[in-house]
Design a protein around this motif. Structure first.
Motif, mmCIF file in Angstrom:
data_model
loop_
_atom_site.group_PDB
_atom_site.id
_atom_site.type_symbol
_atom_site.label_atom_id
_atom_site.label_comp_id
_atom_site.label_asym_id
_atom_site.label_seq_id
_atom_site.Cartn_x
_atom_site.Cartn_y
_atom_site.Cartn_z
ATOM 1 N N LYS A 275 -20.209 4.035 -0.838
ATOM 2 C CA LYS A 275 -20.342 3.807 0.606
ATOM 3 C C LYS A 275 -20.127 2.310 0.825
ATOM 4 C CE LYS A 275 -22.331 3.581 4.827
ATOM 5 N NZ LYS A 275 -21.731 2.298 5.220
ATOM 6 N N PRO A 276 -19.149 1.928 1.634
ATOM 7 C CA PRO A 276 -18.942 0.485 1.854
ATOM 8 C C PRO A 276 -20.208 -0.143 2.426
ATOM 9 C CG PRO A 276 -17.180 1.777 2.855
ATOM 10 C CD PRO A 276 -18.235 2.748 2.431
ATOM 11 N N ASP B 6 -28.359 5.975 -2.867
ATOM 12 C CA ASP B 6 -28.264 7.196 -2.055
ATOM 13 C C ASP B 6 -28.459 8.457 -2.897
ATOM 14 O OD1 ASP B 6 -27.708 5.286 -0.213
ATOM 15 O OD2 ASP B 6 -25.859 6.162 0.537
ATOM 16 N N LEU C 265 -20.386 13.004 14.262
ATOM 17 C CA LEU C 265 -19.906 14.204 14.967
ATOM 18 C C LEU C 265 -20.883 14.584 16.080
ATOM 19 C CD1 LEU C 265 -18.072 16.900 14.903
ATOM 20 C CD2 LEU C 265 -19.961 17.851 13.571
ATOM 21 N N ASP D 221 -27.084 5.099 11.517
ATOM 22 C CA ASP D 221 -25.839 4.585 12.110
ATOM 23 C C ASP D 221 -25.280 5.492 13.196
ATOM 24 O OD1 ASP D 221 -25.862 2.410 10.478
ATOM 25 O OD2 ASP D 221 -23.985 2.852 9.427
ATOM 26 N N TYR E 4 -32.458 -0.661 6.948
ATOM 27 C CA TYR E 4 -33.805 -0.628 7.531
ATOM 28 C C TYR E 4 -33.817 0.269 8.771
ATOM 29 C CZ TYR E 4 -38.014 -1.962 10.009
ATOM 30 O OH TYR E 4 -39.207 -1.916 10.688
HETATM 31 C C1 LIG Z 1 -19.265 -3.247 5.268
HETATM 32 C C2 LIG Z 1 -20.697 -2.900 5.516
HETATM 33 C C3 LIG Z 1 -21.703 -3.658 4.897
HETATM 34 C C4 LIG Z 1 -23.038 -3.341 5.132
HETATM 35 N N1 LIG Z 1 -24.005 -4.069 4.498
HETATM 36 C C5 LIG Z 1 -25.314 -3.772 4.701
HETATM 37 C C6 LIG Z 1 -26.338 -4.460 3.997
HETATM 38 O O1 LIG Z 1 -26.096 -5.317 3.140
HETATM 39 N N2 LIG Z 1 -27.624 -4.134 4.268
HETATM 40 C C7 LIG Z 1 -27.949 -3.158 5.185
HETATM 41 O O2 LIG Z 1 -29.134 -2.910 5.408
HETATM 42 N N3 LIG Z 1 -26.995 -2.459 5.826
HETATM 43 C C8 LIG Z 1 -25.689 -2.726 5.598
HETATM 44 N N4 LIG Z 1 -24.718 -1.991 6.208
HETATM 45 C C9 LIG Z 1 -25.132 -0.865 7.065
HETATM 46 C C10 LIG Z 1 -25.537 0.341 6.225
HETATM 47 O O3 LIG Z 1 -24.531 0.650 5.287
HETATM 48 C C11 LIG Z 1 -25.747 1.531 7.159
HETATM 49 O O4 LIG Z 1 -26.519 1.108 8.261
HETATM 50 C C12 LIG Z 1 -26.452 2.693 6.452
HETATM 51 O O5 LIG Z 1 -25.650 3.231 5.448
HETATM 52 C C13 LIG Z 1 -26.801 3.772 7.484
HETATM 53 O O6 LIG Z 1 -27.284 4.918 6.840
HETATM 54 P P1 LIG Z 1 -27.005 6.362 7.462
HETATM 55 O O7 LIG Z 1 -27.722 7.314 6.595
HETATM 56 O O8 LIG Z 1 -27.288 6.318 8.911
HETATM 57 O O9 LIG Z 1 -25.436 6.571 7.348
HETATM 58 P P2 LIG Z 1 -24.516 6.696 6.047
HETATM 59 O O10 LIG Z 1 -25.090 5.915 4.932
HETATM 60 O O11 LIG Z 1 -23.149 6.354 6.516
HETATM 61 O O12 LIG Z 1 -24.577 8.224 5.657
HETATM 62 C C14 LIG Z 1 -23.980 9.188 6.475
HETATM 63 C C15 LIG Z 1 -23.644 10.381 5.614
HETATM 64 O O13 LIG Z 1 -23.193 11.423 6.478
HETATM 65 C C16 LIG Z 1 -22.157 12.116 5.839
HETATM 66 N N5 LIG Z 1 -21.369 12.774 6.885
HETATM 67 C C17 LIG Z 1 -20.576 12.189 7.824
HETATM 68 N N6 LIG Z 1 -20.012 13.123 8.622
HETATM 69 C C18 LIG Z 1 -20.485 14.305 8.179
HETATM 70 C C19 LIG Z 1 -20.263 15.651 8.604
HETATM 71 N N7 LIG Z 1 -19.452 15.928 9.636
HETATM 72 N N8 LIG Z 1 -20.871 16.655 7.935
HETATM 73 C C20 LIG Z 1 -21.706 16.381 6.894
HETATM 74 N N9 LIG Z 1 -21.940 15.122 6.447
HETATM 75 C C21 LIG Z 1 -21.346 14.103 7.089
HETATM 76 C C22 LIG Z 1 -21.394 11.047 5.092
HETATM 77 O O14 LIG Z 1 -20.642 11.582 4.019
HETATM 78 C C23 LIG Z 1 -22.530 10.133 4.622
HETATM 79 O O15 LIG Z 1 -22.958 10.452 3.322
HETATM 80 C C24 LIG Z 1 -23.375 -2.270 5.990
HETATM 81 C C25 LIG Z 1 -22.379 -1.523 6.597
HETATM 82 C C26 LIG Z 1 -21.048 -1.813 6.354
HETATM 83 C C27 LIG Z 1 -19.986 -0.979 7.006
#
Ligand SMILES: Cc1cc2nc3c(=O)[nH]c(=O)nc-3n(C[C@H](O)[C@H](O)[C@H](O)COP(=O)(O)OP(=O)(O)OC[C@H]3O[C@@H](n4cnc5c(N)ncnc54)[C@H](O)[C@@H]3O)c2cc1C
Length: 412
Positions: free
Chosen positions: A48-49, A117, A178, A297, A311
């Motif tokens: 995950k970037p 993760d 979505l 996110d 966080y």
């Molecule tokens: C370049 C970059 C650098 C970053 N650096 C930092 C950092 O250093 N520190 C920090 O705190 N935050 C950082 N962030 C932010 C952090 O990565 C995100 O805020 C965090 O991953 C959010 O977690 P999440 O679970 O909401 O989403 P995600 O981690 O994006 O997880 C979402 C999941 O949903 C799945 N998914 C998507 N669509 C579907 C679907 N239709 N059906 C089923 N599954 C689906 C994906 O495969 C994914 O596994 C960074 C972000 C970016 C882009």
């Protein structure tokens, strides 16, 4: 993965996305006795970037849900200091504890996302009331006869069910959610659109701090992670990337403006593939709906500069899970039953989003960026305070109180 037959299944909650927001939600809801379908499009471990830095307040959350030990044992690096470089200036600071007493520094952690993760997804999947649908992409939201969200439809051909029915459906599905799009609340913020390139290097001298280097229309963030690696994020305005260029060559062109970082990377070797993602900035005007809600996110994302996304994801799950549990216990499935979650999000995250956006808009103007860096370089306590806010230990509003801000402004 589930071996249920292809007929529809019904759960208390269906969660889309097994990242930190979704996995933490599943873990918390299961421990409240709720049945959960956790739908993840990818097969873990997946990259995950990300800058991979967890702010100090994430550690308490990991401890509370019993994942801290696994994260430490996986080799997470401790990071207590941050350096900002740019325009010939250098500011340094540390993350202070919540009481803001001088000298009370704390630290965050950095761990590769494929490991972090994986830890939380597998912990959630071990809960007896969680059914993990891994490698199953949700493709549409299902509604009942009243129009209320009633589950998700899945892409066919992956050996799973066509649809999953649930009392609440949670969009924890990241940047281009979505659920947020289908609820009609997703908007991209074009004026802040950025692209991110993520590189990992081996062979870099170990360091206990992270650093940000400002360059033309962007910045670089470097942080040590487990395995002796350094994760380097290059974040640039969308317009400054010529899509045809080689990503490593693009990094080299930006490193010309960050000589201290370039020197550090002289003996380094690229490890693995370069990840790219963008445009990044999005927002949602509503996060709770009849039969659905957003977390992490999926609610909106600004930019990684303040390193708070993880966080927001983990804390958002901590706020939403009890709200869902209360709604289900009361036999409710409406948006109003989740309003307390929406209010808590605004109260806890609102000022942080404003600060992140303000910093992002201000720092893209060289004159402002130069002045901010000069001020921070000459006032270490102010730098500590800014970091502590971005480390989530105090809110921007607390930091603006005269008794907190004035000493930080005056002390050189
Ligand atoms: C370049 C970059 C650098 C970053 N650096 C930092 C950092 O250093 N520190 C920090 O705190 N935050 C950082 N962030 C932010 C952090 O990565 C995100 O805020 C965090 O991953 C959010 O977690 P999440 O679970 O909401 O989403 P995600 O981690 O994006 O997880 C979402 C999941 O949903 C799945 N998914 C998507 N669509 C579907 C679907 N239709 N059906 C089923 N599954 C689906 C994906 O495969 C994914 O596994 C960074 C972000 C970016 C882009």
């Amino acid at each position: 993965m589930s071996d249920r037959s292809l007929q529809p299944s019904r759960f208390d909650v269906a969660i889309l996305g097994g990242g930190p927001a979704g996995s933490h939600m599943a873990l918390r809801l299961a421990r409240m006795g709720r049945s959960v379908a956790l739908v993840e499009a990818r097969t873990f471990p997946r990259a995950k970037p990300c800058g991979e830095f967890m702010s100090p307040e994430c550690i308490g959350i990991l401890e509370e849900i019993g994942l801290k030990q696994a994260v430490i044992e996986a080799g997470a690096c401790s990071i207590s200091r941050m350096e900002l470089h740019g325009y010939g200036r250098k500011a340094r600071g540390g993350y202070m504890a919540r009481d803001l007493r001088p000298g009370t520094y704390i630290h965050g952690l950095a761990l590769r996302r494929e490991i972090l993760d994986e830890i939380s997804l597998r912990a959630a999947a071990r809960e007896p009331s969680v059914e993990l649908f891994e490698g199953q992409r949700a493709i549409r939201i299902l509604r009942d006869a009243t129009g209320r969200v009633d589950g998700v439809g899945l892409a066919t051909g992956n050996g799973g069910p066509d649809e999953i029915r649930a009392d609440y459906t949670i969009g924890a599905d990241g940047l281009r959610s979505l659920v947020a799009r289908e609820m009609g609340v997703y908007h991209s913020v074009e004026s802040l659109e950025k692209l991110a390139f993520v590189y990992r290097f081996s062979g870099v001298e170990p360091q206990g701090h992270a650093e940000v280097h400002f360059v033309d229309r962007g910045y670089l963030i470097a942080a040590p992670v487990d395995g002796g690696l350094l994760t380097l994020n290059l974040i640039v305005d969308k317009a400054s990337w010529n899509g045809g260029r080689d990503k490593l060559a693009f990094l080299h062109s930006k490193l010309l403006e960050a000589p201290a970082l370039a020197a550090k990377l002289e003996t380094a070797e690229l490890s693995g593939e370069v990840l790219a993602i963008g445009p990044l900035a999005s927002t949602t005007e509503e996060q709770v709906f009849d039969g659905a809600a957003l977390v992490g996110d999926a609610c909106g994302f600004v930019d990684p500069l303040t390193g708070e996304g993880l966080y927001f994801a983990m804390r958002g799950a901590a706020l939403l899970a009890p709200a869902l549990d209360r709604a289900l216990a009361a036999g409710r499935r409406d948006a109003a039953a989740l309003r307390a979650y929406a209010r808590a999000r605004r109260r806890e995250f609102g000022a942080r989003f404003l600060l992140a956006r303000g910093l992002q808009r201000g720092l893209r103007k060289p004159g402002i960026a130069r002045s901010v860096l000069s001020i921070l370089a000459s006032r270490p306590r102010l730098m500590d305070l800014l970091l502590t806010v971005t480390g989530d230990s105090v809110s921007p509003l607390q930091a603006l109180k005269p008794r907190v801000l004035l000493p930080a402004l005056w002390q050189r």
